[in-house]
Write an enzyme that holds these catalytic residues in place. Sequence first.
Site, mmCIF file in Angstrom:
data_model
loop_
_atom_site.group_PDB
_atom_site.id
_atom_site.type_symbol
_atom_site.label_atom_id
_atom_site.label_comp_id
_atom_site.label_asym_id
_atom_site.label_seq_id
_atom_site.Cartn_x
_atom_site.Cartn_y
_atom_site.Cartn_z
ATOM 1 N N ASN A 42 0.845 -1.209 0.000
ATOM 2 C CA ASN A 42 0.000 0.000 0.000
ATOM 3 C C ASN A 42 0.872 1.247 0.000
ATOM 4 O O ASN A 42 2.095 1.162 -0.018
ATOM 5 C CB ASN A 42 -0.952 -0.030 1.200
ATOM 6 C CG ASN A 42 -0.192 -0.128 2.511
ATOM 7 O OD1 ASN A 42 0.624 0.718 2.828
ATOM 8 N ND2 ASN A 42 -0.442 -1.201 3.266
ATOM 9 N N ASP A 102 -4.558 -5.860 4.880
ATOM 10 C CA ASP A 102 -5.664 -6.600 5.499
ATOM 11 C C ASP A 102 -5.687 -8.056 5.043
ATOM 12 O O ASP A 102 -6.140 -8.933 5.765
ATOM 13 C CB ASP A 102 -6.999 -5.926 5.156
ATOM 14 C CG ASP A 102 -7.135 -4.598 5.871
ATOM 15 O OD1 ASP A 102 -6.600 -4.489 6.992
ATOM 16 O OD2 ASP A 102 -7.749 -3.665 5.315
ATOM 17 N N LYS A 141 7.785 -17.847 -10.347
ATOM 18 C CA LYS A 141 7.160 -16.670 -10.960
ATOM 19 C C LYS A 141 5.943 -17.104 -11.794
ATOM 20 O O LYS A 141 6.056 -18.012 -12.621
ATOM 21 C CB LYS A 141 8.191 -15.975 -11.838
ATOM 22 C CG LYS A 141 7.721 -14.673 -12.392
ATOM 23 C CD LYS A 141 8.799 -14.005 -13.230
ATOM 24 C CE LYS A 141 8.195 -12.843 -13.992
ATOM 25 N NZ LYS A 141 9.052 -12.388 -15.064
ATOM 26 N N PRO A 171 -3.834 -11.499 10.349
ATOM 27 C CA PRO A 171 -4.183 -11.294 11.752
ATOM 28 C C PRO A 171 -4.175 -9.800 12.073
ATOM 29 O O PRO A 171 -3.435 -9.039 11.451
ATOM 30 C CB PRO A 171 -3.041 -12.001 12.506
ATOM 31 C CG PRO A 171 -1.911 -12.051 11.533
ATOM 32 C CD PRO A 171 -2.535 -12.132 10.164
ATOM 33 N N ASP A 172 -5.000 -9.391 13.021
ATOM 34 C CA ASP A 172 -4.949 -8.004 13.491
ATOM 35 C C ASP A 172 -3.857 -7.930 14.554
ATOM 36 O O ASP A 172 -3.973 -8.540 15.623
ATOM 37 C CB ASP A 172 -6.309 -7.581 14.061
ATOM 38 C CG ASP A 172 -6.313 -6.082 14.331
ATOM 39 O OD1 ASP A 172 -5.506 -5.631 15.158
ATOM 40 O OD2 ASP A 172 -7.097 -5.364 13.691
ATOM 41 N N ILE A 173 -2.791 -7.216 14.239
ATOM 42 C CA ILE A 173 -1.616 -7.216 15.119
ATOM 43 C C ILE A 173 -1.937 -6.585 16.478
ATOM 44 O O ILE A 173 -1.656 -7.157 17.535
ATOM 45 C CB ILE A 173 -0.437 -6.498 14.423
ATOM 46 C CG1 ILE A 173 -0.052 -7.291 13.169
ATOM 47 C CG2 ILE A 173 0.751 -6.345 15.369
ATOM 48 C CD1 ILE A 173 0.961 -6.633 12.275
ATOM 49 N N PHE A 212 -3.969 3.703 15.124
ATOM 50 C CA PHE A 212 -4.246 4.747 14.138
ATOM 51 C C PHE A 212 -5.461 4.327 13.331
ATOM 52 O O PHE A 212 -5.727 3.136 13.174
ATOM 53 C CB PHE A 212 -3.057 4.922 13.190
ATOM 54 C CG PHE A 212 -1.982 5.820 13.741
ATOM 55 C CD1 PHE A 212 -1.882 7.137 13.328
ATOM 56 C CD2 PHE A 212 -1.084 5.347 14.694
ATOM 57 C CE1 PHE A 212 -0.896 7.970 13.843
ATOM 58 C CE2 PHE A 212 -0.106 6.177 15.214
ATOM 59 C CZ PHE A 212 -0.010 7.488 14.781
ATOM 60 N N LYS A 226 -13.352 1.682 16.455
ATOM 61 C CA LYS A 226 -12.091 0.915 16.539
ATOM 62 C C LYS A 226 -11.508 0.952 17.940
ATOM 63 O O LYS A 226 -10.923 -0.024 18.404
ATOM 64 C CB LYS A 226 -11.067 1.482 15.551
ATOM 65 C CG LYS A 226 -11.049 0.712 14.262
ATOM 66 C CD LYS A 226 -10.216 1.348 13.201
ATOM 67 C CE LYS A 226 -10.929 1.134 11.884
ATOM 68 N NZ LYS A 226 -10.327 1.798 10.771
HETATM 69 O O1 C5P Z 1 -8.808 -1.846 11.173
HETATM 70 P P1 C5P Z 1 -7.839 -0.831 10.702
HETATM 71 O O2 C5P Z 1 -6.831 -1.394 9.727
HETATM 72 O O3 C5P Z 1 -8.424 0.444 10.221
HETATM 73 O O4 C5P Z 1 -7.042 -0.432 12.025
HETATM 74 C C1 C5P Z 1 -5.978 0.415 12.023
HETATM 75 C C2 C5P Z 1 -5.130 0.201 13.247
HETATM 76 O O5 C5P Z 1 -4.945 -1.181 13.519
HETATM 77 C C3 C5P Z 1 -3.734 0.738 13.046
HETATM 78 O O6 C5P Z 1 -3.244 1.135 14.298
HETATM 79 C C4 C5P Z 1 -3.001 -0.455 12.489
HETATM 80 O O7 C5P Z 1 -1.603 -0.369 12.711
HETATM 81 C C5 C5P Z 1 -3.629 -1.593 13.257
HETATM 82 N N1 C5P Z 1 -3.705 -2.856 12.498
HETATM 83 C C6 C5P Z 1 -3.008 -3.960 12.952
HETATM 84 N N2 C5P Z 1 -3.110 -5.154 12.265
HETATM 85 C C7 C5P Z 1 -3.878 -5.266 11.170
HETATM 86 C C8 C5P Z 1 -4.585 -4.154 10.708
HETATM 87 C C9 C5P Z 1 -4.479 -2.944 11.397
HETATM 88 O O8 C5P Z 1 -2.307 -3.852 13.951
HETATM 89 N N3 C5P Z 1 -3.944 -6.420 10.541
#
Ligand code: C5P
Length: 407
Positions: free
Chosen positions: A214, A283, A293, A309-311, A327, A341
């Site tokens: 991105n 995402d 390739k 995964p959402d970190i 953020f 959020k």
């Molecule tokens: O859900 P969204 O991507 O809008 O959330 C943004 C926040 O979550 C940011 O702080 C981003 O660094 C964190 N994030 C994360 N792991 C992900 C997606 C977002 O830690 N997979």
Amino acid sequence: MQTPATSLTGRRIVLGVTGGIAAYKAADLVRRLTEAGAEVQVVMTANAQRFVGAQTFQALSGTPVRSSLWDETAEAAMGHIELARWPDLILIAPASANCIARLAHGLADDLLTTLCLASDRPVAIAPAMNRLMWAHAATQANLHTLMHRGVHVLGPGSGGQACGETGEGRMWEPLQIRDAVAALLHTGRLNGVRIVLTAGPTREPIDPVRFITNRSSGKMGYALADALARMGAEVTLVSGPTALPVPAGTRRIEVETADEMLAATQDAAAQAQILIGAAAVADYRLEAVAEHKIKKKADTLDLRLVKNPDILATVRAAHPQLFVVGFAAETEDLAEHARDKLLRKKLDLIAANWVGSGRAFDRDDNALHVFWAGGERELAHGPKSRLARELADLIAERYLAHPAAAR
Ligand code: C5P
């Protein structure tokens, strides 16, 4: 009056001065460092003394200048090995191209280079030289070697040079060096607070040569890491691919994918008090990365993506003690999405910004709207460096008022 961010009380610094016209600025640097509370022992090379007399440095530091390995009286008072163990930091300002080359090659043919070799203390250099010497491949290769070994490079700046030319190679101003030193030595309002901060984009491979990513440049996260380090925090920067230099006083762990970012963040978070997610994490990633390739054969190509995964949420669940800052980058209903959020990811603070059509991503300016349970603050549009300082102040304020700070 000293602000806490620039306090160097009780810190010991060996200031190495090498031969260059910027040596005269090093005299002012001694004053700035001692004013901030540091004890400074000046070590001059023989060439430096052709530019400025040792008496000047002696008067400003209050201590006789050291310049030779063979000075019996000075060695009797404090031998060079003892001197190598004495400081919290060896700072070389100005660092000439010659000095940088000698350090890179591990020479020990005078007192300063011997100290650098015999010391396990952090070393910082503030290069100063003619722009062509700075740009020369030999100098750049030597710097690369030093940075790889963990030497902190402060500057240089660009502008008019003593030789009459204009370009990169000017030594940073003494106040700028002093502040970077304070950041390196972790002195300030967040003294000793350990922070893990994710920044930059992630890169999700498709095959060995292609990836999905991105527009994140990492600029906001890096500026925030820099501001927090200047307040004394011990910042671990878990960074996706960016072209940015490591901010002074931070430790960078380089990662590519969201999975790698999660693993590195989990690791570092176990020792931390604050977690900040400034990364633009992809995402989705490829369900299966092609081993070879992908050939261009069919007219269409389907790539199946699975959710990353959402970190923040994952690390927060594993380490509930953390004060967590997220953020939110939004193109609509900023406040509503940000508040949502804040609750959903169990954050303590969220900094929201508008994105899209020339806003925020890969720019040097931004504006933020920060929310927490029971409060909000707008940080007006401006350079990311200023916004980062304001946000760092707000994070410190909220964190120090939070029960997590008492641990
Ligand atoms: O859900 P969204 O991507 O809008 O959330 C943004 C926040 O979550 C940011 O702080 C981003 O660094 C964190 N994030 C994360 N792991 C992900 C997606 C977002 O830690 N997979």
